[in-house]
Design a protein around this motif. Sequence first.
Motif, PDB file in Angstrom:
ATOM      1  N   ILE A 137       0.840  -1.204   0.000  1.00 44.32           N
ATOM      2  CA  ILE A 137       0.000   0.000   0.000  1.00 44.32           C
ATOM      3  C   ILE A 137       0.872   1.250   0.000  1.00 44.32           C
ATOM      4  CG2 ILE A 137      -1.617   1.349   1.398  1.00 44.32           C
ATOM      5  CD1 ILE A 137      -2.988  -1.284   2.123  1.00 44.32           C
ATOM      6  N   GLY A 138       1.978   1.226   0.747  1.00 46.22           N
ATOM      7  CA  GLY A 138       2.891   2.369   0.759  1.00 46.22           C
ATOM      8  C   GLY A 138       3.442   2.674  -0.621  1.00 46.22           C
ATOM      9  N   PHE A 139       3.893   1.658  -1.343  1.00 45.03           N
ATOM     10  CA  PHE A 139       4.435   1.886  -2.677  1.00 45.03           C
ATOM     11  C   PHE A 139       3.351   2.260  -3.683  1.00 45.03           C
ATOM     12  CE2 PHE A 139       8.344  -0.142  -1.227  1.00 45.03           C
ATOM     13  CZ  PHE A 139       9.267   0.740  -1.776  1.00 45.03           C
ATOM     14  N   VAL A 140       2.157   1.699  -3.544  1.00 47.08           N
ATOM     15  CA  VAL A 140       1.066   2.092  -4.438  1.00 47.08           C
ATOM     16  C   VAL A 140       0.747   3.569  -4.254  1.00 47.08           C
ATOM     17  CG1 VAL A 140      -1.413   1.815  -4.856  1.00 47.08           C
ATOM     18  CG2 VAL A 140       0.049  -0.190  -4.739  1.00 47.08           C
ATOM     19  N   VAL A 141       0.694   4.042  -3.019  1.00 47.76           N
ATOM     20  CA  VAL A 141       0.398   5.452  -2.755  1.00 47.76           C
ATOM     21  C   VAL A 141       1.516   6.341  -3.278  1.00 47.76           C
ATOM     22  CG1 VAL A 141       0.147   7.157  -0.898  1.00 47.76           C
ATOM     23  CG2 VAL A 141      -1.132   5.022  -0.809  1.00 47.76           C
ATOM     24  N   ILE A 142       2.772   5.977  -3.017  1.00 47.62           N
ATOM     25  CA  ILE A 142       3.903   6.792  -3.464  1.00 47.62           C
ATOM     26  C   ILE A 142       3.921   6.899  -4.982  1.00 47.62           C
ATOM     27  CG2 ILE A 142       6.427   6.827  -3.673  1.00 47.62           C
ATOM     28  CD1 ILE A 142       6.496   5.627  -0.814  1.00 47.62           C
ATOM     29  N   TYR A 143       3.821   5.771  -5.672  1.00 45.18           N
ATOM     30  CA  TYR A 143       3.881   5.816  -7.132  1.00 45.18           C
ATOM     31  C   TYR A 143       2.617   6.386  -7.749  1.00 45.18           C
ATOM     32  CZ  TYR A 143       8.442   3.791  -7.539  1.00 45.18           C
ATOM     33  OH  TYR A 143       9.793   3.608  -7.480  1.00 45.18           O
ATOM     34  N   PHE A 144       1.478   6.266  -7.084  1.00 40.85           N
ATOM     35  CA  PHE A 144       0.276   6.914  -7.595  1.00 40.85           C
ATOM     36  C   PHE A 144       0.461   8.433  -7.590  1.00 40.85           C
ATOM     37  CE2 PHE A 144      -3.989   8.749  -7.055  1.00 40.85           C
ATOM     38  CZ  PHE A 144      -4.580   8.264  -8.210  1.00 40.85           C
ATOM     39  N   ILE A 145       1.009   8.955  -6.504  1.00 45.53           N
ATOM     40  CA  ILE A 145       1.273  10.392  -6.435  1.00 45.53           C
ATOM     41  C   ILE A 145       2.281  10.797  -7.503  1.00 45.53           C
ATOM     42  CG2 ILE A 145       2.298  12.207  -4.997  1.00 45.53           C
ATOM     43  CD1 ILE A 145       1.038  10.730  -2.574  1.00 45.53           C
ATOM     44  N   LEU A 146       3.339  10.002  -7.675  1.00 51.56           N
ATOM     45  CA  LEU A 146       4.337  10.324  -8.696  1.00 51.56           C
ATOM     46  C   LEU A 146       3.762  10.256 -10.104  1.00 51.56           C
ATOM     47  CD1 LEU A 146       7.540   8.538  -7.336  1.00 51.56           C
ATOM     48  CD2 LEU A 146       7.094  10.983  -7.451  1.00 51.56           C
ATOM     49  N   PHE A 147       2.950   9.264 -10.397  1.00 56.51           N
ATOM     50  CA  PHE A 147       2.378   9.141 -11.733  1.00 56.51           C
ATOM     51  C   PHE A 147       1.376  10.248 -12.022  1.00 56.51           C
ATOM     52  CE2 PHE A 147       4.519   5.249 -12.243  1.00 56.51           C
ATOM     53  CZ  PHE A 147       4.368   4.823 -13.541  1.00 56.51           C
ATOM     54  N   VAL A 148       0.687  10.729 -11.012  1.00 51.28           N
ATOM     55  CA  VAL A 148      -0.284  11.794 -11.228  1.00 51.28           C
ATOM     56  C   VAL A 148       0.401  13.151 -11.349  1.00 51.28           C
ATOM     57  CG1 VAL A 148      -2.188  13.060 -10.152  1.00 51.28           C
ATOM     58  CG2 VAL A 148      -2.219  10.581 -10.179  1.00 51.28           C
ATOM     59  N   CYS A 149       1.399  13.415 -10.514  1.00 53.07           N
ATOM     60  CA  CYS A 149       1.985  14.754 -10.431  1.00 53.07           C
ATOM     61  C   CYS A 149       3.225  14.961 -11.285  1.00 53.07           C
ATOM     62  CB  CYS A 149       2.330  15.080  -8.977  1.00 53.07           C
ATOM     63  SG  CYS A 149       0.900  15.093  -7.901  1.00 53.07           S
ATOM     64  N   SER A 150       3.985  13.934 -11.576  1.00 54.60           N
ATOM     65  CA  SER A 150       5.270  14.106 -12.232  1.00 54.60           C
ATOM     66  C   SER A 150       5.139  14.048 -13.745  1.00 54.60           C
ATOM     67  CB  SER A 150       6.242  13.021 -11.761  1.00 54.60           C
ATOM     68  OG  SER A 150       7.474  13.157 -12.412  1.00 54.60           O
ATOM     69  N   ASP A 151       5.944  14.869 -14.421  1.00 55.39           N
ATOM     70  CA  ASP A 151       5.979  14.841 -15.882  1.00 55.39           C
ATOM     71  C   ASP A 151       6.785  13.663 -16.416  1.00 55.39           C
ATOM     72  OD1 ASP A 151       4.431  17.090 -16.142  1.00 55.39           O
ATOM     73  OD2 ASP A 151       6.138  18.461 -16.283  1.00 55.39           O
ATOM     74  N   THR A 152       7.555  13.019 -15.566  1.00 52.37           N
ATOM     75  CA  THR A 152       8.381  11.895 -15.983  1.00 52.37           C
ATOM     76  C   THR A 152       7.524  10.747 -16.496  1.00 52.37           C
ATOM     77  OG1 THR A 152       9.976  12.493 -14.288  1.00 52.37           O
ATOM     78  CG2 THR A 152      10.161  10.294 -15.207  1.00 52.37           C
ATOM     79  N   TYR A 153       6.350  10.568 -15.919  1.00 54.21           N
ATOM     80  CA  TYR A 153       5.515   9.413 -16.232  1.00 54.21           C
ATOM     81  C   TYR A 153       4.369   9.739 -17.184  1.00 54.21           C
ATOM     82  CZ  TYR A 153       8.046   7.861 -12.160  1.00 54.21           C
ATOM     83  OH  TYR A 153       9.036   7.572 -11.282  1.00 54.21           O
TER      84      TYR A 153
END
Length: 160
Positions: A137-153
């Motif tokens: 759950i921790g990694f899902v939350v972290i990467y969900f935030i990164l995928f939504v907010c970051s231009d890298t993804y």
Amino acid sequence: MFNKKKDAPTVIGISLVVLLAIGGIILLLSIPTFGFYGFVSILDKYHLSNLLKINFFDNNIFNFIYIILALGSVHTLIMILEFIFVLLKRREVLHITSNQHKVISFVLLVGCGFLATKGIILNIFQRIQASNLFVLIGFVVIYFILFVCSDTYRKQEASF
């Protein structure tokens, strides 16, 4: 939006803001209600103590340093996985042209982070026992935030 100049007042101002932020984070983490003691006691209160168990030292400074090192190693793992992702994307090994490709990348990053944390990091920091569900759950939350907010993804334009 921000001043791009590199003069002394700008550097001093940015340094002061960073120091204030770091001081605020340390203050918040040192208060028992908001720190790791508080988080573990909240889990105990709601009978979720099997998700995360920490065998604390007798000294608060050692507890703080130990937990910060564990969190720092997880952060370093995330940065390494992001670096590998960007490298593969720049070398055009990965192509994110559709939502399916984005979901596959998300699942691969979460899976690699989960396996590396359970297999390496939690074996190094043996005083911290985290359940598989808590880490996942921790990694899902972290990467969900990164995928939504970051231009890298973000999705790439399809090249024909």
